[in-house]
Design a protein around this motif. Structure first.
Motif, PDB file in Angstrom:
ATOM      1  N   ARG A 354     132.173 -27.791 -34.124  1.00 37.67           N
ATOM      2  CA  ARG A 354     132.196 -26.381 -33.760  1.00 37.67           C
ATOM      3  C   ARG A 354     131.368 -25.536 -34.738  1.00 37.67           C
ATOM      4  NH1 ARG A 354     138.627 -25.460 -32.242  1.00 37.67           N
ATOM      5  NH2 ARG A 354     138.683 -26.923 -30.484  1.00 37.67           N
ATOM      6  N   GLY A 355     130.241 -26.083 -35.147  1.00 36.92           N
ATOM      7  CA  GLY A 355     129.336 -25.352 -36.020  1.00 36.92           C
ATOM      8  C   GLY A 355     129.691 -25.400 -37.483  1.00 36.92           C
ATOM      9  N   VAL A 356     130.765 -26.113 -37.855  1.00 32.88           N
ATOM     10  CA  VAL A 356     131.232 -26.140 -39.241  1.00 32.88           C
ATOM     11  C   VAL A 356     131.116 -27.558 -39.800  1.00 32.88           C
ATOM     12  CG1 VAL A 356     133.218 -25.805 -40.760  1.00 32.88           C
ATOM     13  CG2 VAL A 356     132.814 -24.219 -38.882  1.00 32.88           C
ATOM     14  N   PRO A 357     130.520 -27.727 -40.994  1.00 32.54           N
ATOM     15  CA  PRO A 357     130.512 -29.044 -41.649  1.00 32.54           C
ATOM     16  C   PRO A 357     131.918 -29.368 -42.158  1.00 32.54           C
ATOM     17  CG  PRO A 357     128.799 -27.582 -42.537  1.00 32.54           C
ATOM     18  CD  PRO A 357     129.754 -26.730 -41.753  1.00 32.54           C
ATOM     19  N   THR A 358     132.707 -30.039 -41.339  1.00 31.63           N
ATOM     20  CA  THR A 358     134.137 -30.197 -41.615  1.00 31.63           C
ATOM     21  C   THR A 358     134.410 -31.041 -42.855  1.00 31.63           C
ATOM     22  OG1 THR A 358     134.131 -32.002 -40.001  1.00 31.63           O
ATOM     23  CG2 THR A 358     134.875 -29.847 -39.246  1.00 31.63           C
ATOM     24  N   VAL A 359     133.614 -32.069 -43.087  1.00 33.68           N
ATOM     25  CA  VAL A 359     133.821 -32.896 -44.277  1.00 33.68           C
ATOM     26  C   VAL A 359     133.597 -32.063 -45.538  1.00 33.68           C
ATOM     27  CG1 VAL A 359     132.976 -34.879 -45.593  1.00 33.68           C
ATOM     28  CG2 VAL A 359     133.240 -35.052 -43.115  1.00 33.68           C
ATOM     29  N   GLY A 360     132.551 -31.241 -45.510  1.00 27.17           N
ATOM     30  CA  GLY A 360     132.284 -30.375 -46.654  1.00 27.17           C
ATOM     31  C   GLY A 360     133.411 -29.394 -46.912  1.00 27.17           C
ATOM     32  N   VAL A 361     133.969 -28.819 -45.837  1.00 24.19           N
ATOM     33  CA  VAL A 361     135.094 -27.891 -45.988  1.00 24.19           C
ATOM     34  C   VAL A 361     136.284 -28.605 -46.608  1.00 24.19           C
ATOM     35  CG1 VAL A 361     136.822 -26.541 -44.722  1.00 24.19           C
ATOM     36  CG2 VAL A 361     134.399 -26.330 -44.138  1.00 24.19           C
ATOM     37  N   ALA A 362     136.599 -29.805 -46.106  1.00 22.84           N
ATOM     38  CA  ALA A 362     137.752 -30.551 -46.610  1.00 22.84           C
ATOM     39  C   ALA A 362     137.583 -30.918 -48.081  1.00 22.84           C
ATOM     40  CB  ALA A 362     137.963 -31.810 -45.763  1.00 22.84           C
ATOM     41  N   VAL A 363     136.411 -31.447 -48.421  1.00 25.78           N
ATOM     42  CA  VAL A 363     136.175 -31.842 -49.813  1.00 25.78           C
ATOM     43  C   VAL A 363     136.211 -30.625 -50.732  1.00 25.78           C
ATOM     44  CG1 VAL A 363     134.471 -32.817 -51.400  1.00 25.78           C
ATOM     45  CG2 VAL A 363     134.865 -33.895 -49.183  1.00 25.78           C
ATOM     46  N   THR A 364     135.610 -29.529 -50.276  1.00 26.12           N
ATOM     47  CA  THR A 364     135.556 -28.312 -51.079  1.00 26.12           C
ATOM     48  C   THR A 364     136.944 -27.768 -51.381  1.00 26.12           C
ATOM     49  OG1 THR A 364     133.357 -27.628 -50.363  1.00 26.12           O
ATOM     50  CG2 THR A 364     134.867 -25.886 -51.006  1.00 26.12           C
TER      51      THR A 364
END
Length: 479
Positions: A354-364
């Motif tokens: 949905r337009g969001v880098p989900t792995v990056g969000v989770a790791v961050t």
């Protein structure tokens, strides 16, 4: 530092103290060609919007706690504001010149990689990524101070820590829901951000009392040392000076407008900051300000009496800082997304939903949460200050690499030589380089220690990624 992929729409612009990623990292044609297609030009903006982008990104959530953080140094910190503004404008001019040379979206990452190769580009991206998620932890801690005005949560370290973690995970969940929800939160928080700032910055001048300012230098160190230390804290509020350069691919006539927008936006943000800080210093008694966890609320309470004004400001500040965290969570995920597209970060960071880098969000959010918990329970009584100084160190790494790229181009001296411009650019670049090194020194031993550990961890990541890329290239050649 931001997303690639020509078919992907840009993410909504997050507010905060950092750059907003817009557009495609490698889309060099968008920056320079004359295609009049509506799809391309619909996403490009001129000088006024670029200036607003810089000013809006610089003015973020950190300012709501910084007057109390620099109060222990005394009014000498106002001198630091002036010095910091000069240095920030020098950086702004350097970014303008680099954007004129290479008007692609990406900012320091593009400049460092273009001048010095993949490792320098990776180091700039890695340090910038660290800056974003450490800033998330710092903003959450600052927001807890204003939450405490509404709901007492600071009585024990564990309650304050849980509140800070909640303030990080709620925006992360909004990011997982998609960029549409991120943008909705941004709209509300951007409006609310300026209400308490302008109220105190302008209204506070009518309630200014010089007797509340306190001593000129109460740091216990020399004036130069006090200026350096307070400037290292204040840099957190100036992060975002690179915003127009990071978004250069989306700016019309980027070679001309990026530099102008950066300088004008930086100067405008500096004016708001200076007026706001002077007003808080002049309305809240020094001894009270040093211990304050919500200085803007305390200033409004002093101005109008009672506690209703401070409560309203605390609510607005809390929503604003939650909005900052909302946008910064997306930004901190997009930085490794861009590097992953170039093969410099693990491929998992390039996954989007949905337009969001989900792995990056989770790791961050996991890393920011661990850092928040560590600093709350490490025995430090100044969690916000420690986190801010770490970001000061890590942020100056891509700034210094960008400045070094400009030095590289000036010394290389390709093309016709305009001696007057060469001299002017040399002086400005030297000021920006000295400024970056000075801020690193001012961050202090503890912040440099933690920051260097983070950077060295990145060297290991780069070694693995470089080996994989070379192995993949060798296999392709053999085939």
């Amino acid at each position: 530092m931001h997303s690639t992929g020509t078919a992907t729409p840009p993410a909504p612009a997050p507010e905060g103290d950092h750059a907003v990623p817009v557009g495609d990292l490698h889309d060099t044609t968008r920056a320079e060609d004359g295609d009049s297609g509506a799809g391309r030009h619909a996403r490009r903006f001129g000088l006024p919007v670029a200036t607003a982008l810089v000013m809006g990104n610089i003015i973020g959530g950190g300012i709501f706690l910084l007057p109390a953080s620099i109060a222990p140094y005394g009014t000498v910190s106002l001198v630091a504001f002036g010095v910091l503004t000069v240095g920030a404008i020098a950086l702004a001019l350097v970014f303008g010149r680099l954007a004129a040379r290479d008007p692609r979206t990406g900012g320091p990452y593009v400049y460092a990689r273009g001048a010095f190769g993949d490792f320098a580009g990776f180091l700039a991206a890695w340090a910038y990524w660290i800056t974003t998620w450490v800033s998330n932890a710092a903003l959450a801690v600052a927001a807890v101070g204003y939450l405490d005005v509404l709901i007492p949560v600071r009585g024990h370290a564990w309650t304050a820590c849980l509140a800070a973690l909640a303030l990080q995970w709620v925006p992360a969940l909004a990011n997982f829901a998609g960029t549409r929800y991120v943008g909705a939160v941004q709209l509300v928080s951007t409006v609310l951000k300026f209400v308490p700032l302008l109220l105190v910055a302008v209204g506070g001048l009518f309630f200014f009392d010089p007797s509340r300012l306190g001593p000129f230098n109460s740091s216990g160190h020399g004036a130069i040392g006090a200026v350096s230390a307070s400037a290292a804290l204040l840099l957190f509020s100036y992060l975002g000076v690179e915003s127009a350069a990071v978004s250069a691919g989306e700016v019309r006539d980027a070679r001309r407008n990026v530099g102008r927008a950066t300088v004008i936006g930086t100067a405008g943000a500096a004016l708001v900051y200076l007026l706001g800080t002077v007003s808080v210093f002049g309305t809240v008694a020094h001894d009270r300000l040093v211990a304050s966890t919500a200085p803007f609320s305390d200033a409004v309470n002093t101005m109008f009496g009672g506690s209703w004004g401070g409560t309203a400001v605390a609510l607005a500040a809390l929503v604003s800082m939650t909005g900052c965290l909302n946008g910064w969570t997306l930004l901190s995920a997009q930085t490794p997304y861009a590097a992953a597209k170039d093969g410099l970060f693990p491929a998992a960071f390039a996954r989007r939903r949905r337009g969001v880098p989900t792995v990056g969000v989770a790791v961050t959010v996991v890393l920011a949460s661990l850092l928040t918990a560590y600093n709350y329970f490490s025995g430090s009584g100044k969690v916000f200050e420690v986190l801010v100084l770490v970001t000061t160190f890590t942020a100056t790494v891509p700034y210094l690499l960008a400045t070094a790229a400009q030095i590289f181009h000036l010394v290389l001296g390709r093309g016709p030589v305009d001696r007057a411009r060469l001299t002017r650019d040399g002086v400005v670049t030297a000021v920006a380089a000295a400024f970056s090194v000075w801020l690193m020194a001012g961050a202090g031993y503890a912040a440099v220690y933690q920051g260097v550990l983070f950077l060295f961890a990145g060297v290991i990541v780069y070694a693995v990624m470089a080996a994989r890329r070379q192995r993949g290239g060798t296999a392709t050649d053999r085939a």
